[in-house]
Design a protein around this motif. Sequence first.
Motif, PDB file in Angstrom:
ATOM      1  N   THR A 119      68.124  60.865 137.948  1.00 58.52           N
ATOM      2  CA  THR A 119      66.871  59.798 138.116  1.00 58.52           C
ATOM      3  C   THR A 119      67.336  58.389 138.768  1.00 58.52           C
ATOM      4  O   THR A 119      66.596  57.807 139.799  1.00 58.52           O
ATOM      5  CB  THR A 119      66.362  59.484 137.008  1.00 58.52           C
ATOM      6  OG1 THR A 119      66.047  60.779 136.296  1.00 58.52           O
ATOM      7  CG2 THR A 119      64.715  58.814 137.122  1.00 58.52           C
ATOM      8  N   ASP A 121      60.526  53.417 121.756  1.00 53.61           N
ATOM      9  CA  ASP A 121      60.018  54.598 121.841  1.00 53.61           C
ATOM     10  C   ASP A 121      58.448  54.437 121.739  1.00 53.61           C
ATOM     11  O   ASP A 121      57.855  55.739 122.112  1.00 53.61           O
ATOM     12  CB  ASP A 121      60.579  55.579 120.533  1.00 53.61           C
ATOM     13  CG  ASP A 121      60.266  55.122 119.320  1.00 53.61           C
ATOM     14  OD1 ASP A 121      59.611  53.967 119.217  1.00 53.61           O
ATOM     15  OD2 ASP A 121      60.609  55.912 118.409  1.00 53.61           O
ATOM     16  N   THR A 134      56.254  54.424 126.068  1.00 52.65           N
ATOM     17  CA  THR A 134      55.582  55.672 126.664  1.00 52.65           C
ATOM     18  C   THR A 134      53.846  55.523 126.308  1.00 52.65           C
ATOM     19  O   THR A 134      53.051  55.580 127.346  1.00 52.65           O
ATOM     20  CB  THR A 134      56.071  56.822 126.555  1.00 52.65           C
ATOM     21  OG1 THR A 134      57.253  57.169 127.000  1.00 52.65           O
ATOM     22  CG2 THR A 134      55.070  58.237 127.270  1.00 52.65           C
ATOM     23  N   ALA A 146      68.556  59.341 130.446  1.00 51.26           N
ATOM     24  CA  ALA A 146      67.619  60.125 129.780  1.00 51.26           C
ATOM     25  C   ALA A 146      66.122  59.354 129.683  1.00 51.26           C
ATOM     26  O   ALA A 146      64.900  59.968 130.119  1.00 51.26           O
ATOM     27  CB  ALA A 146      67.799  60.595 128.418  1.00 51.26           C
ATOM     28  N   ALA A 147      66.337  57.931 129.358  1.00 48.14           N
ATOM     29  CA  ALA A 147      65.446  57.266 129.242  1.00 48.14           C
ATOM     30  C   ALA A 147      64.455  56.959 130.235  1.00 48.14           C
ATOM     31  O   ALA A 147      63.316  56.804 130.623  1.00 48.14           O
ATOM     32  CB  ALA A 147      65.544  55.926 128.618  1.00 48.14           C
ATOM     33  N   GLU A 179      62.369  59.810 131.722  1.00 51.22           N
ATOM     34  CA  GLU A 179      61.182  59.985 131.009  1.00 51.22           C
ATOM     35  C   GLU A 179      60.203  58.850 131.609  1.00 51.22           C
ATOM     36  O   GLU A 179      59.182  58.998 131.813  1.00 51.22           O
ATOM     37  CB  GLU A 179      61.574  59.640 129.537  1.00 51.22           C
ATOM     38  CG  GLU A 179      59.946  59.595 128.678  1.00 51.22           C
ATOM     39  CD  GLU A 179      59.144  60.798 128.762  1.00 51.22           C
ATOM     40  OE1 GLU A 179      57.899  60.620 128.522  1.00 51.22           O
ATOM     41  OE2 GLU A 179      59.660  61.815 129.030  1.00 51.22           O
ATOM     42  N   ARG A 219      58.874  60.007 134.667  1.00 57.33           N
ATOM     43  CA  ARG A 219      57.992  61.251 134.664  1.00 57.33           C
ATOM     44  C   ARG A 219      56.591  60.406 134.226  1.00 57.33           C
ATOM     45  O   ARG A 219      55.453  60.705 134.692  1.00 57.33           O
ATOM     46  CB  ARG A 219      58.348  62.045 133.328  1.00 57.33           C
ATOM     47  CG  ARG A 219      57.372  62.993 133.322  1.00 57.33           C
ATOM     48  CD  ARG A 219      57.582  63.899 131.947  1.00 57.33           C
ATOM     49  NE  ARG A 219      57.190  62.886 130.809  1.00 57.33           N
ATOM     50  CZ  ARG A 219      56.062  62.757 130.322  1.00 57.33           C
ATOM     51  NH1 ARG A 219      55.049  63.336 131.188  1.00 57.33           N
ATOM     52  NH2 ARG A 219      55.838  62.007 129.169  1.00 57.33           N
ATOM     53  N   VAL A 220      56.357  59.427 133.312  1.00 56.48           N
ATOM     54  CA  VAL A 220      55.312  58.755 132.989  1.00 56.48           C
ATOM     55  C   VAL A 220      54.821  57.884 134.125  1.00 56.48           C
ATOM     56  O   VAL A 220      53.333  57.843 134.266  1.00 56.48           O
ATOM     57  CB  VAL A 220      55.491  57.734 131.785  1.00 56.48           C
ATOM     58  CG1 VAL A 220      54.284  56.848 131.529  1.00 56.48           C
ATOM     59  CG2 VAL A 220      55.931  58.450 130.783  1.00 56.48           C
TER      60      VAL A 220
END
Length: 383
Positions: A104, A200, A203, A225-226, A229, A232-233
């Motif tokens: 990413t 967290d 999102t 990883a964060a 995500e 993706r959002v």
Amino acid sequence: MRKLILVTLLGILAAIVLARARLPEPGTAVFAPADRGYNLLDLRFPGGTETAGSGQAGELSSYFQSLAPTEKHAFSGALAGKSLLLVCADDWAPDPDDALRNPTLARLARQSVPLGDVWRPEWYQGAEGRLFARLTGLVPTRADDRSALVYAAAQKVALPFSLPSAFVRAGYDCRAFGGPDSLPVEELTALGFASVEPADALTDALQAAQTPVFFYVQWSGNGEAALAELWRVLGGERRADTALCLLTSDADPERAQLYLWGAGLTGASGDAPCSELDLTPTLLDLFGLAYDSRLLSGRDILASDDGTALVTLRGSAFSDWVTARGRCASATGIFTGDPPDGMDAETYIGQMALRIYRRYIYARRALECDWFRLLMNENGAGD
């Protein structure tokens, strides 16, 4: 009796209309630009004129007025009205070319605005100093033997051109997100954030947003990883209403990595040396938020370098710095590079040392006497 009631109601209505007329509409800048070609405001300065001042407030006013404003560029206001995510990961030093481990980030890096060297100054205030520099654009000095962040919060110092203050004025939802105990709640709310929440919760906050947002996010550990995500959002490059600014560490402890992505920035670039101190003026300019570039220690990364790009690497150790011309190392006091034409290295070192000293000392004095509040009061924008 009915006539009296009607007259009374009309009077109340008129009073409400007049009262609203005196209030700025959401998104209206409190300060008015003085020149559309520069990040310069039409200001009345407290206790001083353009040539002289009386007392500490006047001395500060004279200093700030002596500085040259930053010229706007083709991308000034390019992100106006969009949302902003400023994400910082101090302990993540990823390789942006390693698409296997950081797919990413590698994708983001390819689309990010190309920049020159990004440095990571040692402010001698740890995370508090870095946070203050990023969000205010001011050198994080010490005042009353406290860090700039702690002092500003405890004394309720006005910082109208900090990122949260400027975005709140523009009608944004401003919140901070971080891991447990990673962000100082009292200090961040004093700067203007509406809340400080767990990382967290980001999102859900993004998906529920009804207005443009400015979210400051602090990550710890590996951020791939964060970031995946978050990407993706945001819908990847298809989402045009949000800009992403990502600051990470580098394998070299003196360096950082800065990625700036958003629809509208195609073709933008910067080649001058920069640091986290330059984030605030850069973002204020890109989002079209009125500010006066003379009043901040940092400078717009995307503006043309007129010789003002200057990164101090060792806090108050004024002999360690970098410009587009080269570097002066504190260990040796020797400048390595090419001074401006007609100037020897010793003269150039002296000029830079004076600039750094003045920038440091006046940033501290502005905190100590709450100078920005005096400025706001002088311009009818006080509490």
